[in-house]
Scaffold this motif. Structure first.
Motif, short mmCIF file in Angstrom:
data_model
loop_
_atom_site.label_atom_id
_atom_site.label_comp_id
_atom_site.label_asym_id
_atom_site.label_seq_id
_atom_site.Cartn_x
_atom_site.Cartn_y
_atom_site.Cartn_z
N PHE A 249 0.87 -1.24 -0.07
CA PHE A 249 -0.07 -0.19 0.02
C PHE A 249 0.85 1.21 0.02
CE2 PHE A 249 -2.28 3.38 2.04
CZ PHE A 249 -3.42 3.42 1.60
N THR A 250 0.90 2.28 -1.04
CA THR A 250 1.54 3.41 -1.03
C THR A 250 0.55 4.48 -0.67
OG1 THR A 250 2.97 2.39 -2.71
CG2 THR A 250 2.91 4.76 -2.65
N ALA A 251 0.79 5.10 0.10
CA ALA A 251 -0.26 6.22 0.66
C ALA A 251 0.00 7.21 -0.25
CB ALA A 251 0.68 6.96 1.97
N PRO A 252 -1.15 7.90 -0.44
CA PRO A 252 -2.49 8.03 0.34
C PRO A 252 -3.31 6.75 -0.28
CG PRO A 252 -2.68 9.49 -1.20
CD PRO A 252 -1.35 8.97 -1.48
N GLN A 253 -3.38 6.11 -1.32
CA GLN A 253 -4.34 5.36 -1.69
C GLN A 253 -4.18 4.25 -2.61
OE1 GLN A 253 -6.65 8.12 -4.03
NE2 GLN A 253 -5.47 7.96 -5.97
N ASP A 254 -2.97 3.86 -3.12
CA ASP A 254 -2.51 2.91 -4.06
C ASP A 254 -2.34 1.34 -3.53
OD1 ASP A 254 -2.74 5.05 -5.95
OD2 ASP A 254 -0.57 5.21 -6.41
N VAL A 255 -2.98 0.58 -3.91
CA VAL A 255 -2.58 -0.85 -3.33
C VAL A 255 -2.52 -1.82 -4.59
CG1 VAL A 255 -5.07 -1.41 -3.35
CG2 VAL A 255 -3.61 -2.55 -1.83
N ARG A 256 -1.51 -2.79 -4.33
CA ARG A 256 -1.21 -3.69 -5.29
C ARG A 256 -0.95 -5.01 -4.42
NH1 ARG A 256 4.95 -2.81 -7.84
NH2 ARG A 256 5.92 -2.67 -5.83
N ALA A 257 -1.16 -6.35 -5.12
CA ALA A 257 -0.82 -7.51 -4.20
C ALA A 257 -0.57 -8.66 -5.21
CB ALA A 257 -2.30 -7.76 -3.39
N TYR A 258 -0.17 -9.93 -4.65
CA TYR A 258 0.43 -10.92 -5.17
C TYR A 258 0.31 -12.15 -4.22
CZ TYR A 258 3.59 -14.21 -7.32
OH TYR A 258 4.15 -15.60 -7.74
N ALA A 259 0.06 -13.19 -4.57
CA ALA A 259 -0.03 -14.59 -3.82
C ALA A 259 0.85 -15.66 -4.64
CB ALA A 259 -1.47 -14.95 -3.46
N ARG A 260 1.56 -16.54 -3.96
CA ARG A 260 2.14 -17.54 -4.61
C ARG A 260 1.62 -18.87 -3.81
NH1 ARG A 260 8.36 -17.61 -3.91
NH2 ARG A 260 7.85 -18.61 -1.78
N PHE A 261 1.24 -19.98 -4.68
CA PHE A 261 0.69 -21.16 -4.03
C PHE A 261 1.20 -22.21 -4.92
CE2 PHE A 261 -2.04 -19.53 -7.43
CZ PHE A 261 -2.52 -20.61 -7.95
N ASP A 262 0.92 -23.62 -3.92
CA ASP A 262 1.27 -24.57 -4.69
C ASP A 262 -0.22 -25.48 -5.12
OD1 ASP A 262 1.43 -27.59 -4.75
OD2 ASP A 262 3.46 -27.53 -4.01
N ALA A 263 -0.37 -25.38 -6.28
CA ALA A 263 -1.53 -25.91 -6.95
C ALA A 263 -2.10 -27.30 -6.42
CB ALA A 263 -1.58 -25.85 -8.54
N GLU A 264 -1.18 -28.26 -6.33
CA GLU A 264 -1.68 -29.53 -6.03
C GLU A 264 -1.92 -29.76 -4.27
OE1 GLU A 264 1.19 -32.36 -6.83
OE2 GLU A 264 1.39 -32.11 -9.18
N ARG A 265 -1.27 -29.07 -3.65
CA ARG A 265 -1.43 -28.86 -2.20
C ARG A 265 -3.06 -28.38 -1.92
NH1 ARG A 265 2.95 -26.35 1.23
NH2 ARG A 265 1.91 -27.25 2.95
N LEU A 266 -3.08 -27.01 -2.63
CA LEU A 266 -4.25 -26.35 -2.52
C LEU A 266 -5.46 -27.07 -2.78
CD1 LEU A 266 -5.41 -23.52 -1.94
CD2 LEU A 266 -5.24 -22.86 -4.39
N ALA A 267 -5.37 -27.84 -3.95
CA ALA A 267 -6.48 -28.69 -4.43
C ALA A 267 -6.90 -29.97 -3.47
CB ALA A 267 -6.18 -29.37 -5.94
N ALA A 268 -5.79 -30.22 -2.96
CA ALA A 268 -6.03 -31.33 -1.68
C ALA A 268 -6.44 -30.71 -0.43
CB ALA A 268 -4.81 -32.11 -1.71
N LEU A 269 -6.38 -29.58 -0.07
CA LEU A 269 -6.88 -28.90 0.97
C LEU A 269 -8.22 -28.66 0.75
CD1 LEU A 269 -6.38 -27.85 3.77
CD2 LEU A 269 -5.50 -25.55 2.82
N VAL A 270 -8.64 -28.06 -0.37
CA VAL A 270 -9.93 -27.48 -0.80
C VAL A 270 -11.02 -28.85 -0.76
CG1 VAL A 270 -11.43 -26.63 -2.81
CG2 VAL A 270 -9.25 -25.85 -2.04
N ASP A 271 -10.45 -29.93 -1.55
CA ASP A 271 -11.19 -31.24 -1.37
C ASP A 271 -11.53 -31.67 0.05
OD1 ASP A 271 -11.22 -31.02 -4.16
OD2 ASP A 271 -9.72 -32.47 -4.65
N ALA A 272 -10.54 -31.50 0.95
CA ALA A 272 -11.17 -32.06 2.45
C ALA A 272 -11.40 -31.44 3.13
CB ALA A 272 -9.37 -32.37 2.85
N ALA A 273 -11.76 -29.83 2.79
CA ALA A 273 -12.43 -28.87 3.82
C ALA A 273 -13.85 -28.90 3.64
CB ALA A 273 -11.85 -27.44 3.41
N PRO A 274 -14.91 -28.63 4.69
CA PRO A 274 -16.07 -28.69 4.64
C PRO A 274 -16.56 -27.45 3.78
CG PRO A 274 -15.14 -28.60 6.90
CD PRO A 274 -14.08 -28.34 6.04
N GLY A 275 -17.23 -28.05 2.80
CA GLY A 275 -17.98 -27.14 1.86
C GLY A 275 -16.64 -26.41 0.92
#
Length: 343
Positions: free
Chosen positions: A96-122
Motif C-alpha cells: 500500500f502506497t499512501a495515500p491510496q494505491d494498493v497492489r498484491a500478489y500470492a504464490r501457491f502450490d496448486a496440488e496442495r491447494l486442491a487437496a486442501l480444498v477437497d478435504a475442507a467442509p464445503g
C-alpha cells in the motif's frame, strides 16, 4: 449520527460506496477505528492472475487488512504486508502506497491447494489452513531519509485476524480488534463473478493515563501449570469488544449497507463520529525506470545470467506487465579479453 456536543449530528448516509476507508471515533468508549469496503478495486487487484477462489478469498483478506493499517500513515510512504509460510499459499505480499494505491500478489502450490480444498467442509478451507506456519511481517517504508520499521509475528495455524491481534499486543501494546470478510458475488446472467472485501479495525485509546495496562511478558521460570494472573480490562474496552463480536461477515461485504449505517448499528448508543472517507485505488508502482534501477543493482554476472536470445525480460509479479531490454542496455558492451589488451 453523533451525540458529541461539538459535532453536528446527522443521520448516517444510506448510500453504500465501495473502495473507501472511513475513519471513526466513539467518544463514549474511547475507541477509534476504520472501516474499509472494497469492490472494483479488489477485482482489479485479483484480475492480474488466475487465482483459484480460495486464494482470492485469502488475498482479499490480506488486502483489506493492509489498507486498514496502511491508510493510517500520516505522511507519504509504503506499508507492506508479507507472509512466508509452509502452507499451500506460501507467500502473500500486499503493498500500500499512501495515500491510496494498493497492489498484491500470492504464490501457491496448486496440488496442495486442491487437496486442501477437497478435504475442507464445503470446499472452503479457512485462512489458517491455507497459510500454515511461518511468519507475517509488516513494514513501514518512508523513504531513504527515514529508517524502515518492521514488526514480525509468528503464524502458527491461525488466520490474518489472529496475526493482527498478536502484532498489536506484542509490538504496539494497543488493545485492538480486527474483523475481515471476503465474498464472491454472483450476478444473474453475468459471465464472471466479482469479489468484495470488508474490514473493521477498532483500537482502545483512552485520553486518561493508566487505563491501558501494558502486557506482562511470561517470566519463563514459573513452575509448570502455574496460572498467571490476567490484567483487568477496562469496562469501555470490554463493551467495545463485545459490540465488535456481534459483527457478521455479511455486514462487512453487503453492498446495500453503507459504512456509516454499519457504524451506527454498532455504536449509536455511545455516539459515533465519522470523518472524511479516503479513496482506495488498485495501482501498480512498477515502471521501466524502476526495473532498470533494480537490474543495475545486480552484479554483471547476475545480469548476464538473465539473457535469453540477446534480451532480458522482466515481468512484474504484481500486475503481470513485462519489460524487455536489449542485453547491451543492461549488461553493457562485451568486455575485452584481458590478455589481448595492449600494455
Amino acid at each position: 449520527m453523533t451525540t458529541h456536543p461539538d459535532t453536528h449530528s446527522r443521520s448516517p448516509a444510506a448510500l453504500a460506496v465501495d473502495d473507501l476507508v472511513t475513519p471513526f471515533h466513539v467518544d463514549g468508549l474511547d475507541v477509534r477505528g476504520r472501516v474499509v469496503r472494497l469492490g472494483t478495486t479488489l477485482d482489479a487487484v485479483l484480475a492480474h492472475h488466475a487465482y483459484p477462489p480460495a486464494v482470492k478469498r485469502l488475498l482479499g483478506e490480506a488486502v483489506a487488512l493492509t489498507v486498514l493499517l496502511g491508510s493510517t500513515l500520516k505522511i507519504s510512504g509504503r506499508f507492506i504486508l508479507q507472509t512466508r509460510t509452509d502452507g499451500p499459499v506460501d507467500l502473500l505480499v500486499v503493498d500500500f502506497t499512501a495515500p491510496q494505491d494498493v497492489r498484491a500478489y500470492a504464490r501457491f502450490d496448486a496440488e496442495r491447494l486442491a487437496a486442501l480444498v477437497d478435504a475442507a467442509p464445503g470446499g472452503r478451507p479457512d485462512s489458517g489452513a491455507l497459510l500454515g506456519r511461518g511468519h507475517l511481517a509488516m513494514t513501514i517504508d518512508q523513504g531513504l531519509s527515514v529508517n524502515r520499521y518492521q514488526g514480525v509475528v509468528a503464524l502458527e495455524g491461525g488466520g490474518l485476524e489472529d496475526a493482527a491481534h498478536q502484532y498489536f499486543t506484542q509490538s504496539e501494546q494497543i488493545p485492538t480488534r480486527v474483523r475481515l470478510a471476503v465474498a464472491e458475488e454472483l450476478r444473474s446472467g453475468a459471465a464472471t463473478s466479482s469479489w468484495r472485501a470488508g474490514g473493521m479495525m477498532v483500537q482502545f485509546l483512552p485520553t486518561e493515563g493508566g487505563r491501558v495496562r501494558p502486557v506482562d511478558l511470561h517470566p519463563g521460570d514459573a513452575p509448570e501449570g502455574t496460572e498467571l494472573p490476567e490484567p483487568a480490562e477496562d469496562d469501555a474496552w470490554l463493551e467495545a469488544r463485545s459490540l465488535i463480536g456481534t459483527l457478521e461477515d455479511i455486514e462487512l461485504v453487503d453492498d446495500d449497507l453503507s459504512s456509516e449505517r454499519l457504524l451506527f448499528r454498532l455504536f449509536h448508543d455511545r455516539g459515533v463520529r465519522v470523518f472524511e472517507a479516503e479513496k482506495v485505488v488498485a495501482k501498480c508502482s512498477c515502471s521501466r525506470e524502476r526495473v532498470t534501477g533494480v537490474l543495475a543493482s545486480f552484479s554483471r554476472e547476475e545480469r548476464e545470467s538473465l539473457i535469453e536470445d540477446g534480451k532480458i525480460t522482466v515481468t512484474c509479479e504484481f500486475c503481470g506487465r513485462s519489460y524487455g531490454f536489449e542485453a547491451t542496455e543492461v549488461v553493457g558492451p562485451e568486455e575485452p579479453d584481458a590478455e589481448a589488451t595492449p600494455g
